[in-house]
Design an enzyme around this catalytic site. Structure first.
Site, PDB file in Angstrom:
ATOM      1  N   GLY A  43       0.842  -1.196   0.000  1.00  0.00           N
ATOM      2  CA  GLY A  43       0.000   0.000   0.000  1.00  0.00           C
ATOM      3  C   GLY A  43       0.874   1.241   0.000  1.00  0.00           C
ATOM      4  N   SER A 115       6.720  -4.230  -2.257  1.00  0.00           N
ATOM      5  CA  SER A 115       6.090  -2.994  -2.678  1.00  0.00           C
ATOM      6  C   SER A 115       6.257  -1.927  -1.593  1.00  0.00           C
ATOM      7  CB  SER A 115       4.634  -3.292  -3.000  1.00  0.00           C
ATOM      8  OG  SER A 115       4.088  -2.284  -3.791  1.00  0.00           O
ATOM      9  N   ASP A 270       6.732  -5.227 -14.103  1.00  0.00           N
ATOM     10  CA  ASP A 270       6.043  -4.617 -12.972  1.00  0.00           C
ATOM     11  C   ASP A 270       5.709  -3.177 -13.356  1.00  0.00           C
ATOM     12  OD1 ASP A 270       5.440  -3.252 -10.612  1.00  0.00           O
ATOM     13  OD2 ASP A 270       6.788  -4.480  -9.408  1.00  0.00           O
TER      14      ASP A 270
HETATM   15  N1  STX Z   1       1.756   0.992  -3.910  1.00  0.00           N
HETATM   16  C1  STX Z   1       2.248  -0.274  -4.184  1.00  0.00           C
HETATM   17  C2  STX Z   1       1.835  -1.244  -3.145  1.00  0.00           C
HETATM   18  O1  STX Z   1       2.465  -1.344  -2.126  1.00  0.00           O
HETATM   19  C3  STX Z   1       2.494   2.019  -4.540  1.00  0.00           C
HETATM   20  C4  STX Z   1       0.644  -1.976  -3.393  1.00  0.00           C
HETATM   21  N2  STX Z   1      -0.059  -1.912  -4.481  1.00  0.00           N
HETATM   22  N3  STX Z   1      -1.117  -2.719  -4.306  1.00  0.00           N
HETATM   23  C5  STX Z   1      -1.023  -3.259  -3.146  1.00  0.00           C
HETATM   24  O2  STX Z   1       0.064  -2.814  -2.557  1.00  0.00           O
HETATM   25  C6  STX Z   1      -1.999  -4.208  -2.547  1.00  0.00           C
HETATM   26  C7  STX Z   1      -1.771  -5.552  -3.158  1.00  0.00           C
HETATM   27  C8  STX Z   1      -1.810  -4.296  -1.064  1.00  0.00           C
HETATM   28  C9  STX Z   1      -3.374  -3.725  -2.860  1.00  0.00           C
END
Ligand code: STX
Length: 318
Positions: A43, A115, A270
């Site tokens: 997130g 992420s 990605d």
């Molecule tokens: N945000 C990237 C990230 O951490 C920039 C992320 N993107 N989607 C998610 O995390 C979930 C799978 C948790 C929805």
């Protein structure tokens, strides 16, 4: 190809009061006498799920999952109408991890983050390197301007012009030069008729671009309104504030991690956190092993990514 370990349930869980009225959910699964590992979700605002336990051999690991402030099972939830994110910053999360580590009687632990979780893992490890036995990092994200511009200001629109229209849709035409800023106004509007559709559009953009192939189930999960509002609000809040660190700081300070065995897993395709960041991080920590997966996107459960992640946790288990 390695794949998920079997489904397991936590053997213990709780909420830790960390101050500022926040109660942070934690759980432990696997072997209570095993090697400690903490999983840091994405997130920010994504929360943990039972699948995250399955990245670790339950016979050899004591698996700690944490829902970061404001999301998942932590309270208060950032989807609440009067949500206040002023006590939700990277450095609060780093301090919360130390409180949870001490609460669980853990001296040092492996830190696993994908992420946003990779950004938090770097922020934590660069602050408390002596507490980290190994790092497993996936889909590297460090909130540099170039990364935010790529995914939230129009770069990735070159690949997904169709889905990009949906991301633009809630934003008035005259506000579209600064989308993260425009979204911060929409997401913090107290009117659910304003923040609701904005949150769903934000979460739809992200969830529909993180898998190599379209995944309806991923999109359905992340556009569920309660999830989407907390996820979009928390992400936007962190991006508006650049993570509360200096531009480029996490990569600049990566040489501090020279003593920590590290694996970096990155999908070539990605679209959310493209390989440029994993590459820059690997250059700053030459002892790290960079595994570029040739046929994968961003999500942790893409087959090649999952194989490389579990290969790393298996190797680090002994
Ligand atoms: N945000 C990237 C990230 O951490 C920039 C992320 N993107 N989607 C998610 O995390 C979930 C799978 C948790 C929805």
């Amino acid at each position: 190809m390695r794949t998920f370990y079997p489904e397991i349930e936590p053997y213990d869980s709780g909420h830790l009061e960390v101050g500022d009225g926040q109660a942070v959910y934690w759980e432990t699964s696997g072997n209570p006498e095993g090697k400690p590992v903490v999983f840091l979700h994405g997130g920010p605002g994504g929360g943990t799920s039972s699948a995250h336990r399955r990245l670790f051999d339950p016979a050899r690991y004591r698996i700690v999952l944490v829902d970061q402030r404001g999301c998942g099972r932590s309270t208060p939830h950032a989807s609440e109408p009067d949500a206040d994110l002023s006590a939700n910053t990277t450095w609060h999360l780093v301090a919360d991890l130390e409180k949870i580590r001490e609460h669980l009687g853990i001296d040092r632990w492996q830190v696993f983050g994908g992420s946003w979780g990779s950004a938090l893992a770097l922020a934590y490890a660069e602050t408390h390197p002596e507490r980290v036995t190994e790092l497993v990092l996936r889909g590297i994200f460090t909130l540099r301007r170039v990364e935010l511009d790529w995914f939230y200001e129009g770069g990735a629109a070159a690949v997904f012009p169709d889905l990009w229209e949906g991301f633009l849709e809630p934003v008035p035409v005259e506000e579209r030069a600064h989308l993260i800023r425009a979204y911060s106004v929409l997401l913090n509007d107290p009117d659910p008729a304003v923040h609701g559709p904005a949150a769903i559009a934000w979460s739809r953009w992200e969830s529909s671009t993180i898998t190599l192939r379209p995944s309806e189930s991923t999109v359905a999960r992340f556009t569920e309104p309660g999830f989407a509002v907390a996820f979009a609000r928390i992400e936007n809040h962190y991006f508006m504030n650049g993570g509360w660190w200096d531009e480029g700081q996490l990569i600049r300070d990566a040489p501090k991690l020279a003593g920590i065995p590290t694996v970096i897993v990155q999908g070539r395709y990605d679209m959310c956190t493209p390989p440029m960041t994993a590459w820059a991080l690997a250059e700053a920590m030459p002892h790290a092993e960079l595994r570029m997966i040739p046929d994968a996107g961003h999500a942790f459960d893409e087959p090649g990514i999952l194989d490389a992640l579990i290969d790393a946790t298996d190797r680090f288990a002994s």
